[in-house]
Design a protein around this motif. Structure first.
Motif, PDB file in Angstrom:
ATOM      1  N   LYS A 181      -6.233  14.951   5.406  1.00 17.57           N
ATOM      2  CA  LYS A 181      -5.040  14.066   5.391  1.00 17.57           C
ATOM      3  C   LYS A 181      -4.874  13.399   6.754  1.00 17.57           C
ATOM      4  O   LYS A 181      -3.768  13.014   7.154  1.00 17.57           O
ATOM      5  CB  LYS A 181      -3.774  14.869   5.046  1.00 17.57           C
ATOM      6  CG  LYS A 181      -3.804  15.540   3.699  1.00 17.57           C
ATOM      7  CD  LYS A 181      -3.813  14.519   2.565  1.00 17.57           C
ATOM      8  CE  LYS A 181      -3.964  15.205   1.211  1.00 17.57           C
ATOM      9  NZ  LYS A 181      -4.332  14.240   0.145  1.00 17.57           N
ATOM     10  N   LYS A 233     -11.792  12.747  11.838  1.00 19.37           N
ATOM     11  CA  LYS A 233     -11.849  11.368  12.334  1.00 19.37           C
ATOM     12  C   LYS A 233     -10.498  10.832  12.816  1.00 19.37           C
ATOM     13  O   LYS A 233     -10.392   9.662  13.168  1.00 19.37           O
ATOM     14  CB  LYS A 233     -12.443  10.435  11.277  1.00 19.37           C
ATOM     15  CG  LYS A 233     -11.607  10.238  10.035  1.00 19.37           C
ATOM     16  CD  LYS A 233     -12.297   9.239   9.101  1.00 19.37           C
ATOM     17  CE  LYS A 233     -11.423   8.949   7.888  1.00 19.37           C
ATOM     18  NZ  LYS A 233     -12.000   7.974   6.985  1.00 19.37           N
ATOM     19  N   ALA A 238      -2.643  10.562  11.929  1.00 22.73           N
ATOM     20  CA  ALA A 238      -2.317   9.277  11.291  1.00 22.73           C
ATOM     21  C   ALA A 238      -0.820   9.115  11.043  1.00 22.73           C
ATOM     22  O   ALA A 238      -0.407   8.266  10.255  1.00 22.73           O
ATOM     23  CB  ALA A 238      -3.099   9.107   9.997  1.00 22.73           C
ATOM     24  N   ALA A 269       3.433  10.468  10.544  1.00 22.14           N
ATOM     25  CA  ALA A 269       4.223  11.347   9.682  1.00 22.14           C
ATOM     26  C   ALA A 269       3.629  11.300   8.277  1.00 22.14           C
ATOM     27  O   ALA A 269       3.016  10.300   7.879  1.00 22.14           O
ATOM     28  CB  ALA A 269       5.670  10.875   9.660  1.00 22.14           C
ATOM     29  N   GLY A 291       3.673   8.244  13.967  1.00 21.07           N
ATOM     30  CA  GLY A 291       4.075   9.486  14.631  1.00 21.07           C
ATOM     31  C   GLY A 291       2.938  10.121  15.420  1.00 21.07           C
ATOM     32  O   GLY A 291       3.187  10.865  16.373  1.00 21.07           O
TER      33      GLY A 291
HETATM   34  N1  CO8 Z   1       0.596  10.474   5.520  1.00 18.71           N
HETATM   35  C1  CO8 Z   1       0.061  11.119   4.452  1.00 18.71           C
HETATM   36  N2  CO8 Z   1      -1.237  11.036   4.101  1.00 18.71           N
HETATM   37  C2  CO8 Z   1      -2.033  10.270   4.860  1.00 18.71           C
HETATM   38  C3  CO8 Z   1      -1.553   9.559   5.993  1.00 18.71           C
HETATM   39  C4  CO8 Z   1      -0.179   9.694   6.317  1.00 18.71           C
HETATM   40  N3  CO8 Z   1       0.382   9.119   7.399  1.00 18.71           N
HETATM   41  N4  CO8 Z   1      -2.582   8.870   6.528  1.00 18.71           N
HETATM   42  C5  CO8 Z   1      -3.672   9.146   5.777  1.00 18.71           C
HETATM   43  N5  CO8 Z   1      -3.336   9.984   4.774  1.00 18.71           N
HETATM   44  C6  CO8 Z   1      -4.210  10.527   3.735  1.00 18.71           C
HETATM   45  C7  CO8 Z   1      -4.584   9.506   2.669  1.00 18.71           C
HETATM   46  O1  CO8 Z   1      -3.558   9.363   1.711  1.00 18.71           O
HETATM   47  C8  CO8 Z   1      -5.839  10.127   2.118  1.00 18.71           C
HETATM   48  O2  CO8 Z   1      -5.481  11.187   1.259  1.00 18.71           O
HETATM   49  P1  CO8 Z   1      -6.209  11.315  -0.213  1.00 18.71           P
HETATM   50  O3  CO8 Z   1      -7.652  11.535   0.125  1.00 18.71           O
HETATM   51  O4  CO8 Z   1      -5.551  12.507  -0.801  1.00 18.71           O
HETATM   52  O5  CO8 Z   1      -5.959  10.031  -0.915  1.00 18.71           O
HETATM   53  C9  CO8 Z   1      -6.498  10.759   3.339  1.00 18.71           C
HETATM   54  O6  CO8 Z   1      -5.458  10.923   4.304  1.00 18.71           O
HETATM   55  C10 CO8 Z   1      -7.575   9.901   3.963  1.00 18.71           C
HETATM   56  O7  CO8 Z   1      -7.007   8.638   4.254  1.00 18.71           O
HETATM   57  P2  CO8 Z   1      -7.642   7.252   3.727  1.00 18.71           P
HETATM   58  O8  CO8 Z   1      -8.431   7.469   2.489  1.00 18.71           O
HETATM   59  O9  CO8 Z   1      -6.529   6.239   3.684  1.00 18.71           O
HETATM   60  O10 CO8 Z   1      -8.634   6.960   4.951  1.00 18.71           O
HETATM   61  P3  CO8 Z   1      -9.166   5.538   5.432  1.00 18.71           P
HETATM   62  O11 CO8 Z   1     -10.220   5.841   6.437  1.00 18.71           O
HETATM   63  O12 CO8 Z   1      -9.506   4.662   4.267  1.00 18.71           O
HETATM   64  O13 CO8 Z   1      -7.897   4.863   6.162  1.00 18.71           O
HETATM   65  C11 CO8 Z   1      -6.030   4.805   7.677  1.00 18.71           C
HETATM   66  C12 CO8 Z   1      -7.412   5.414   7.343  1.00 18.71           C
HETATM   67  C13 CO8 Z   1      -6.185   3.332   8.032  1.00 18.71           C
HETATM   68  C14 CO8 Z   1      -5.514   5.568   8.898  1.00 18.71           C
HETATM   69  C15 CO8 Z   1      -5.079   4.967   6.473  1.00 18.71           C
HETATM   70  O14 CO8 Z   1      -5.136   6.312   6.013  1.00 18.71           O
HETATM   71  C16 CO8 Z   1      -3.644   4.668   6.776  1.00 18.71           C
HETATM   72  O15 CO8 Z   1      -3.259   3.518   6.903  1.00 18.71           O
HETATM   73  N6  CO8 Z   1      -2.786   5.721   6.914  1.00 18.71           N
HETATM   74  C17 CO8 Z   1      -1.374   5.572   7.119  1.00 18.71           C
HETATM   75  C18 CO8 Z   1      -1.073   5.286   8.569  1.00 18.71           C
HETATM   76  C19 CO8 Z   1       0.397   5.039   8.758  1.00 18.71           C
HETATM   77  O16 CO8 Z   1       0.989   4.154   8.184  1.00 18.71           O
HETATM   78  N7  CO8 Z   1       1.037   5.857   9.646  1.00 18.71           N
HETATM   79  C20 CO8 Z   1       2.448   5.754   9.920  1.00 18.71           C
HETATM   80  C21 CO8 Z   1       3.219   6.699   9.064  1.00 18.71           C
HETATM   81  S1  CO8 Z   1       4.976   6.529   9.242  1.00 18.71           S
HETATM   82  C22 CO8 Z   1       5.322   7.397  10.672  1.00 18.71           C
HETATM   83  O17 CO8 Z   1       4.456   7.952  11.292  1.00 18.71           O
HETATM   84  C23 CO8 Z   1       6.743   7.404  11.097  1.00 18.71           C
HETATM   85  C24 CO8 Z   1       7.022   8.418  12.209  1.00 18.71           C
HETATM   86  C25 CO8 Z   1       8.500   8.689  12.296  1.00 18.71           C
HETATM   87  C26 CO8 Z   1       8.937   9.496  11.095  1.00 18.71           C
HETATM   88  C27 CO8 Z   1      10.401   9.731  11.115  1.00 18.71           C
HETATM   89  C28 CO8 Z   1      10.794  10.683   9.982  1.00 18.71           C
HETATM   90  C29 CO8 Z   1      11.454  10.065   8.830  1.00 18.71           C
END
Ligand code: CO8
Length: 259
Positions: A24, A59, A63, A65, A110
């Motif tokens: 994740k 990797k 990523a 929260a 986060g």
């Molecule tokens: N949360 C949950 N799961 C995640 C997250 C995440 N932030 N990032 C990746 N994953 C999971 C994917 O869903 C996937 O799971 P599954 O295999 O079960 O489908 C697994 O990790 C692998 O990810 P990808 O298949 O998407 O991998 P890629 O190499 O294709 O892509 C990326 C990598 C570009 C990093 C992509 O995963 C992505 O865009 N992730 C989200 C990044 C993001 O938007 N982060 C910000 C989150 S919001 C935040 O952090 C707010 C902080 C403050 C919170 C305050 C509390 C309310």
């Protein structure tokens, strides 16, 4: 101590914390956040530990929260969730020991905010860093709006938050967002070298440097300068000051004990 979502390792005076939800991308769910809180306390309270390094398995550094938790959160829950995360980041920033974020891959949302709460960031050239919350219709909630702005300046911080674009490790270095970059293959070695160098310094000086810099940043210049002078009184009462000055005079390496 036992952990499910991270690993800890003591290596001499270094304490490694490795976020361990690689499938994740080390997304911060409540469990990981609470374990991180416990792990940093473990490093802080161990007298042998002089530097704490935070990194991620696989990797990603982290990523962000865990987005899968978001749809269950009421606005009040979201506020509590953000507040709790912020408390953990604040605690990391105010630890008495130096912290290094070793950014091995994605440091997003986060995850970047976690890195921003560490004292020093060292990243792989291949890493990708950003605050993509804007793409989710939200905005950074673990201190990023404030810490990123203080580190890279307002214009660059707003661009990063408003576009949600990811920066490469090299661009992050150019922006001053990370202290230095290195190819991923050298990252651990470079980080260890830097951490060991800092671990040989006086722990009292290191703690006072952190305190004076962090508190000074939140105060008017005159108060920060005054705090610096008061700290000088404290540092002159330490064994480490005697050891450092005597080692210089005796033309030998100092052996600081943190007393
Ligand atoms: N949360 C949950 N799961 C995640 C997250 C995440 N932030 N990032 C990746 N994953 C999971 C994917 O869903 C996937 O799971 P599954 O295999 O079960 O489908 C697994 O990790 C692998 O990810 P990808 O298949 O998407 O991998 P890629 O190499 O294709 O892509 C990326 C990598 C570009 C990093 C992509 O995963 C992505 O865009 N992730 C989200 C990044 C993001 O938007 N982060 C910000 C989150 S919001 C935040 O952090 C707010 C902080 C403050 C919170 C305050 C509390 C309310």
């Amino acid at each position: 101590m036992e952990y499910e979502t991270l690993e800890t390792k003591k290596e001499g005076n270094l304490f490694w914390i490795t976020l361990n939800r690689p499938d994740k991308l080390n997304a911060l769910n409540s469990k990981l956040l609470e374990e991180l809180n416990r792990a940093v306390s473990e490093g802080e309270s161990d007298p042998e530990v002089r530097v704490i390094i935070i990194t991620g398995k696989g990797k990603a550094f982290c990523a962000g929260a865990d987005i899968t938790q978001f749809n269950q959160l009421s606005p009040t829950d979201a506020w509590r969730f953000s507040k709790r995360g912020r408390e953990v980041m604040d605690k990391i920033e105010s630890l008495s020991k130096p912290t290094i974020a070793m950014i091995n891959g994605y440091a997003l949302g986060g995850g970047l905010e976690l890195a921003l709460s560490c004292d020093i960031r060292i990243a792989a050239e291949e890493a990708q860093l950003g605050l993509p919350e804007i793409n989710l219709g939200i905005y950074p909630g673990y201190g990023g709006t404030q810490r990123l702005t203080r580190i890279v300046g307002k214009g660059r911080a707003l661009e990063i938050m408003m576009t949600g674009d990811r920066l490469s490790g090299k661009d992050a270095e150019r922006y001053g967002l990370v202290n230095r970059v290195t190819p991923l293959s050298n990252l651990e070695q470079e980080t260890r070298k830097l951490a060991e160098k800092i671990a040989r310094k006086s722990p009292v000086s290191l703690a006072l440097i952190k305190e004076v810099v962090n508190k000074g940043l939140d105060s008017p210049l005159a108060s920060g300068l005054s705090l610096e002078s008061i700290g000088w009184g404290v540092i002159f009462s330490t064994e480490d000051k005697k050891e450092g000055v005597n080692a210089f005079l005796e033309k030998r390496e100092p052996n600081f004990k943190g007393k």
